[in-house]
Motif scaffolding. Sequence first.
Motif, short mmCIF file in Angstrom:
data_model
loop_
_atom_site.label_atom_id
_atom_site.label_comp_id
_atom_site.label_asym_id
_atom_site.label_seq_id
_atom_site.Cartn_x
_atom_site.Cartn_y
_atom_site.Cartn_z
N LYS A 132 31.53 34.14 45.49
CA LYS A 132 31.66 34.34 44.04
C LYS A 132 30.60 33.54 43.30
CE LYS A 132 35.06 33.60 40.42
NZ LYS A 132 36.44 33.18 40.15
N GLN A 153 23.74 37.67 39.40
CA GLN A 153 24.14 38.98 38.86
C GLN A 153 22.94 39.70 38.26
OE1 GLN A 153 27.39 39.44 36.29
NE2 GLN A 153 28.80 38.28 37.55
N SER A 182 39.02 46.24 44.27
CA SER A 182 39.46 45.06 45.02
C SER A 182 38.25 44.24 45.45
CB SER A 182 40.32 45.46 46.22
OG SER A 182 39.55 46.16 47.15
N GLU A 224 37.46 47.32 32.55
CA GLU A 224 38.58 47.78 33.36
C GLU A 224 39.91 47.20 32.91
OE1 GLU A 224 36.11 45.95 34.27
OE2 GLU A 224 36.59 44.48 35.80
N SER A 257 37.27 42.14 42.56
CA SER A 257 38.21 41.04 42.38
C SER A 257 37.96 39.94 43.39
CB SER A 257 39.64 41.57 42.50
OG SER A 257 40.55 40.53 42.39
N LYS A 258 37.77 40.34 44.64
CA LYS A 258 37.57 39.32 45.68
C LYS A 258 36.23 38.60 45.52
CE LYS A 258 40.71 40.93 49.23
NZ LYS A 258 41.45 41.98 48.53
N LEU A 259 35.26 39.32 45.05
CA LEU A 259 33.96 38.69 44.83
C LEU A 259 33.90 37.94 43.49
CD1 LEU A 259 31.57 41.51 46.10
CD2 LEU A 259 32.30 39.46 47.31
N GLY A 260 34.85 38.24 42.62
CA GLY A 260 34.91 37.54 41.33
C GLY A 260 33.86 38.00 40.35
N VAL A 261 33.49 39.27 40.43
CA VAL A 261 32.51 39.81 39.47
C VAL A 261 33.12 41.01 38.76
CG1 VAL A 261 30.54 39.03 40.82
CG2 VAL A 261 31.43 41.33 41.18
N ALA A 262 32.47 41.43 37.69
CA ALA A 262 32.99 42.56 36.91
C ALA A 262 32.98 43.84 37.73
CB ALA A 262 32.17 42.75 35.65
N HIS A 263 34.00 44.65 37.55
CA HIS A 263 34.13 45.91 38.27
C HIS A 263 32.90 46.79 38.05
CE1 HIS A 263 36.69 49.78 38.98
NE2 HIS A 263 35.97 49.47 40.05
N LYS A 303 42.59 35.89 47.62
CA LYS A 303 41.93 35.06 46.61
C LYS A 303 40.44 35.40 46.58
CE LYS A 303 45.11 31.22 47.08
NZ LYS A 303 45.28 29.82 47.55
N PRO A 304 39.80 35.17 45.46
CA PRO A 304 38.37 35.41 45.44
C PRO A 304 37.66 34.55 46.48
CG PRO A 304 39.20 35.05 43.23
CD PRO A 304 40.31 34.73 44.18
N LEU A 305 36.62 35.09 47.02
CA LEU A 305 35.84 34.33 47.98
C LEU A 305 34.95 33.38 47.19
CD1 LEU A 305 34.89 37.47 50.06
CD2 LEU A 305 36.64 35.78 50.65
N LEU A 311 27.19 35.08 43.90
CA LEU A 311 27.01 36.37 43.25
C LEU A 311 26.90 36.23 41.75
CD1 LEU A 311 29.48 38.40 45.41
CD2 LEU A 311 27.00 38.54 45.46
N LYS A 312 27.69 35.31 41.19
CA LYS A 312 27.61 35.12 39.75
C LYS A 312 26.22 34.63 39.35
CE LYS A 312 32.21 34.44 37.91
NZ LYS A 312 32.03 35.57 36.99
N LEU A 328 45.15 45.36 40.38
CA LEU A 328 44.99 44.69 41.66
C LEU A 328 46.20 43.80 41.92
CD1 LEU A 328 43.00 44.13 44.00
CD2 LEU A 328 42.45 42.05 42.77
N SER A 375 31.25 43.20 32.35
CA SER A 375 32.09 43.99 31.48
C SER A 375 33.55 43.76 31.82
CB SER A 375 31.78 45.47 31.64
OG SER A 375 32.73 46.23 30.92
#
Lengths: 95, 764
Positions: free
Chosen positions: B38, B45, A41, B66, A44-50, B32-34, B41-42, B27, B63
């Motif tokens: 986001k 990465q 989760s 999942e 998902s919330k951060l919007g990055v790959a698990h 919603k994504p922050l 962080l992107k 999920l 990846s």
Amino acid sequence: MEDVMMKTVTNLMAKSPEHLSPIGAGVLVAAHFGVSSDSRSCASKLGVAHALVLRECVMLAEEHQLISLENREERSQRLFYSLTAQGHDLLAKVH
Amino acid sequence: MAKKDCTGKSSKAAGGWGALKSVGRQLMGSGKPLSGAKTMLKANQPDGFDCPGCAWGDPEHGSSFEFCENGVKAVAWEATKARVTPEFFARHTVTELRSWTDYDLEHQGRLTHPVRYSPATDKYEQVDWETAFAEIGAALNALDDPNRAEFYTSGRASNEAAFLYQMFVRLYGTNNFPDCSNMCHEASGVALTEAIGIGKGTVLLEDFEKADAIFVVGQNPGTNHPRMLADLRKATLRGARVVVFNTLKEKGLHRFADPQNKLEMIRGRSEATSTDYYRPRLGGDMAIFRGMAKIVFAADDASLAEGRPSVLDHDFITEHAHGFDAYRALVESTSWETIEEQSGLSRSQIEEAAEIYMSSDKVITTWAMGVTQHKHSVQTIREIASFMFLRGNIGRPGAGLCPVRGHSNVQGDRTVGINEKAPASLLDAMERELGVPMPRDPGHNVLHAIGAMLNGQAKAFIGLGGNFARATPDSQLIAQALGNLDLTVNVATKLNHGHLLPGKASYILPCLGRTEIDRNSQGARQIVTVEDSMSMVHGSGGINLPASKELRSEVGIVAGIAKATVGSDVVDWDLLADDNDKIRDLIARVLPAFGNYNEAVRKPRGFHLYNSAAARDWKTPTGRANFSDADLPDQTEWQRAKSDDQTFVLQTFRSHDQYNTTVYGMDDRYRGVYGERQVVFMHPKDVALLGAEAGDRVDVIGCHDDGVDRVAENFRLVPYDIPRGCVAGYYPELNVLVPYQAFGDKSFTPASKSVMVRFRLLEK
């Protein structure tokens, strides 16, 4: 809420002696604010790959002792965790 | 188990809730994504993670493992808590372990320590790394000729490990590089090199978003490259035609429910992954493409006669192609009778498919083992390429050729030099870099290596991953041959049967998996790189702690053996083993296409290796794209078998719970088979013709006429929607029936999709 979290992430990265990565800081802050306490989760919330959050969780737990890994779902690899006392102390300093 | 217990209801669509159950809880929260976080962080990465599952392209850095059932299985398989320790080996003799199944062996868990076989106790015993390296080096140096050693590579090996390995092996003095590519897409490499001057596909993932039609040939992505289904699904949703040629009805090629689409999952909906599905006979694909070419030429004649534009891309043919007139003559001289007989499709079906091709401006053709594991595979792929040339479907957006690779870095390993017939340019560059001569004589591929083991020429086998004993054809013969060697070394994460056939000296060297964090002597995290089916090179760092502190990286193990065998005068193995960036710098000096490798691979999605054919730059002897000059085979195996209603053509394939030789579970839910792998899929009328019923037990008997008895015992008949005269069953259990002398012309790929067999009914 998001602004507060972002500010906390920024403060944490600036003040943390452990050279946290942005995702690592995001994991800690999300746990601190009760937004997420499992890797899936959080990703998902951060919007990055698990996978990237899984890696950070392992580092936060095994290298920095800032979170404690409580369980791992075998089929999804999802990690459940909570902040350690050390993690709480760190967050208290920056929030 | 009762007679029919192994079969059950098959899944409605690929993916879907079934996938979700395997992947884990989806999920379903509403958060919603922050968005701000986001974005930040992107942009920051760290190194990505490349799924060890398959070689399909990944649209995102990081990846998507999942969301792919088999991706999660691959990751979980490495992350198991079970361990195979020296104490485990102390409890079990090798003879005892040989009676276990591969499934049971691999489910014992991760290997934790290097071990050495003791003939006195018939057990593996712990050995320290430096002793193992020294003894292996001494054994290799004791051989009277470096060509007596075989150096196998699994497609799991990273670019860094593979490059180091080929450098070591060539310094040692041989080009003996049997690798897993020899058993899968070698035919693609050979055919495409002849046709377009590069042995790789020409498309990018983005091209699938632009294609008007996608032809999917001899391929089962639902099981072998599940992420491809999402791209096929997107294509059908936007109105593209997806045309499938597959002997079997495969669930994933009908419908796919996207595990990421919550609404779709809740409603139990799925979307089509194909628009047109044709079911040829085994070995019939070349005839299909020959037939479609025939239709295209006839349509072109008709169009011109009516004063309409040509159907062909004459600009492409004139400027870029060679051998068009001869190819056209060959096509026109091929009879419809032969085409229909070999393909198993009617002329009208082939006309339908050809119409889709002609009405589409941009076409991609993809293929996999269903095409590459026949005697005439190279000819078939040349035919596919020729067909695509007719309308210039190569080297432009939304069009091209796409052999879909299996293991996650099988393409990359070949790029960095795992090649028994390496191009002179690579060897020249290696000599310039190292300042010493490289061996120039061609080495052994898999089948040559098997031959050398069987005739006693080979004395040593080093396996960088994989399960050679099970993956290869004629697995019973290979087992005997491995046991006769002076030295066997297996670099592995888990125990498998390949390790239980010790020669005079045998070692199992446990390595880190792709999912595990690799740190160098300074504590710095290392990444490795891999190349996917679209020639994209990605970085990948581990996500879990190593299964044991004793594990070493594949790079570290290769460097250790190399140092002990060839010394460090030419190459500073310790330096390279401690810093993968330095290996990448070395690769880029030898292979300039990698450019500023270390910088490029750390950008999101990595980078694309230059593909000459995609740029319509033809590195062929003619300087052009070459049309095929091959005729259809005189007879396919199906035609040979049909003269006798007791003989069938067998294809081996994977179940849904397996990846190559690794069996994750005993189910094959897309085909409705549960809890059993010793099954043969057969048309219901053929089952009746044998005088059998569903669930009856049979021995499967190989028909190769070389004096060797090949029998797969006690298999269960499963009636299935498959063309008459064709049967199918699981690899590697049926590899015992694949004669190592039966291989593809020019490619030496085992002909595992066209094995002649008979059946012996067992008493009920």
